[in-house]
Design a protein around this motif. Structure first.
Motif, short mmCIF file in Angstrom:
data_model
loop_
_atom_site.label_atom_id
_atom_site.label_comp_id
_atom_site.label_asym_id
_atom_site.label_seq_id
_atom_site.Cartn_x
_atom_site.Cartn_y
_atom_site.Cartn_z
N ILE A 1 3.47 -2.14 -5.37
CA ILE A 1 3.26 -1.04 -6.32
C ILE A 1 4.49 -0.15 -6.37
CG2 ILE A 1 1.92 1.03 -6.81
CD1 ILE A 1 0.39 -1.52 -7.41
N THR A 2 4.97 0.31 -5.22
CA THR A 2 6.02 1.33 -5.21
C THR A 2 7.37 0.79 -5.68
OG1 THR A 2 6.49 0.87 -2.86
CG2 THR A 2 4.88 2.60 -3.36
N TYR B 1 16.15 0.61 -11.10
CA TYR B 1 17.10 -0.40 -10.64
C TYR B 1 16.76 -1.69 -11.36
CZ TYR B 1 13.45 -2.36 -7.55
OH TYR B 1 12.31 -2.93 -7.05
N LYS B 2 17.59 -2.69 -11.19
CA LYS B 2 17.35 -3.99 -11.79
C LYS B 2 17.14 -5.02 -10.69
CE LYS B 2 20.08 -2.96 -15.93
NZ LYS B 2 21.30 -3.29 -16.71
N ALA B 3 16.37 -6.05 -10.98
CA ALA B 3 16.06 -7.07 -9.97
C ALA B 3 16.25 -8.46 -10.57
CB ALA B 3 14.63 -6.91 -9.47
N LYS B 4 16.85 -9.34 -9.79
CA LYS B 4 17.00 -10.73 -10.22
C LYS B 4 15.65 -11.43 -10.17
CE LYS B 4 21.89 -11.15 -9.04
NZ LYS B 4 22.92 -11.89 -8.25
N LEU C 1 7.95 -9.47 -6.11
CA LEU C 1 7.29 -8.19 -6.38
C LEU C 1 6.03 -8.38 -7.22
CD1 LEU C 1 10.38 -5.92 -7.06
CD2 LEU C 1 8.74 -5.68 -5.19
N MET C 2 6.04 -9.35 -8.14
CA MET C 2 4.84 -9.62 -8.94
C MET C 2 3.71 -10.11 -8.05
SD MET C 2 2.92 -12.30 -10.34
CE MET C 2 4.01 -13.71 -10.59
N LEU D 1 -1.24 -8.77 -5.04
CA LEU D 1 -1.94 -8.54 -3.78
C LEU D 1 -2.58 -7.16 -3.75
CD1 LEU D 1 -2.51 -9.44 -0.81
CD2 LEU D 1 -0.25 -8.54 -0.23
N ALA D 2 -1.93 -6.17 -4.38
CA ALA D 2 -2.47 -4.81 -4.41
C ALA D 2 -3.62 -4.67 -5.39
CB ALA D 2 -1.37 -3.82 -4.78
#
Length: 334
Positions: A78-79, A91-94, A101-102, A107-108
């Motif tokens: 979530i965070t 920020y950006k993520a590859k 993260l998905m 899971l949350a």
């Protein structure tokens, strides 16, 4: 930082159609209870209480450790995911990190990340008014979880249509989660957390299931505290004219999300906390690690000089670190 033209167009269109809402604001309303949510929340919380009893009396230590790890991972889903990456584009993520993260976000299970982002962007645009999904002006219970037990306020429905979600709809990872929400979230949040303890160290199905629900409910309340406590109790070292506050206890529980007065002043800062505050900010440490290996990049921050100037100009005089001390004490210790 160049302005997002599409977002500015949405804001202009929005302001032309609706009257301005100034926080704190909450007009009289009639609540319509969503009985399905009331039942599911009731079952989850009763099961969580039983899960807590089982954790204290019958569960194996491996199960307790396992569910603590899941608590941390789902919180960061979530965070670091729904909040800092996808809502605020701090920020950006590859692609590998986005997939991780998905899954952690699934899971949350706080709806899909797409739904979460829409609600949170709406919250920031209309914070603590009737267009805020969890308007803290209505008190602790409503902003904490009551807003999920009743129909959305008409202002939320109307103004939510003007929230720019084009980046989210274009994201293949989030489109996948949205399309396959039931199997993906069902597997990540409920099935695997229940079956892993049963299969790998012989935990009973009853204990595993109820502890899975305990972990899930604790995650929910960790996030809910940011919406409630961090809008009600704390200091305002950056802007004393807004409702959100610095709440150190919430930051400890929500891995750095309780420095909320700062966050509402500078929502694009990937740290969501003044001067880093990494001692309470596991989410920032998580992002910094993936920046170190090259999977996270373009981390947005606010210069310290700008932070201090804003605090001196509009803050309530409390310590920049949100600890409730005076500026003079902070300055002498630097």
């Amino acid at each position: 930082m160049a302005p997002d033209v599409s977002t500015m167009e949405m804001i202009t269109s929005d302001s032309e159609q609706f009257e301005k809402l100034v926080a704190p604001q909450a007009a009289p309303r009639k609540f319509q209870i969503v009985y399905r949510n009331l039942f599911t929340f009731g079952y989850a919380h009763l099961s969580a209480l039983y899960g807590l009893y089982l954790a204290c009396t019958s569960a194996k230590w491996q199960s307790i450790f396992f569910f603590y790890i899941l608590f941390v991972l789902s919180s960061i889903g979530i965070t670091a995911g729904a909040h800092r990456l996808w809502t605020h584009k701090a920020y950006k993520a590859k692609m590998p990190l986005q997939i991780i993260l998905m899954l952690m976000n699934s899971l949350a299970f706080q709806n899909t990340a797409t739904d979460w982002v829409r609600d949170h962007r709406l919250h920031h645009r209309y914070s603590d008014t009737d267009a805020d999904p969890h308007n803290a002006t209505r008190g602790f219970f409503y902003s904490h979880m009551g807003w999920l037990l009743v129909r959305k306020h008409p202002e939320v429905k109307k103004r939510g249509k003007f929230i720019d979600m084009s980046d989210i709809y274009a994201n293949p990872v989030l489109r996948f989660q949205k399309k396959y929400a039931v199997p993906v979230i069902g597997l990540m949040c409920f099935a695997l957390p229940t079956l892993v303890p049963v299969y790998f160290w012989g935990e009973s199905l009853k204990i595993a299931w109820h502890m899975a629900l305990l972990r899930y409910v604790l995650n929910l309340h960790g996030t809910f505290l940011v919406n409630s406590a961090a809008h009600l109790w704390g200091t305002k070292p950056y802007d004393k004219n807004i409702v959100p506050v610095q709440n150190v206890s919430v930051s400890l529980i929500a891995f750095g999300e309780g420095f909320h007065n700062y966050h509402h002043v500078y929502p694009w800062d990937y740290r969501t906390a003044e001067l880093g505050n990494n001692w309470l900010n596991l989410t920032t440490i998580f992002i910094d690690f993936f920046a170190w290996i090259g999977w996270a990049y373009d981390l947005k921050t606010v210069p310290d000089s700008m932070i201090r100037a804003r605090s001196d100009r509009t803050g309530d005089g409390t310590d920049k670190w949100g600890m409730g001390e005076k500026h003079e004490h902070c300055d002498k210790s630097e």
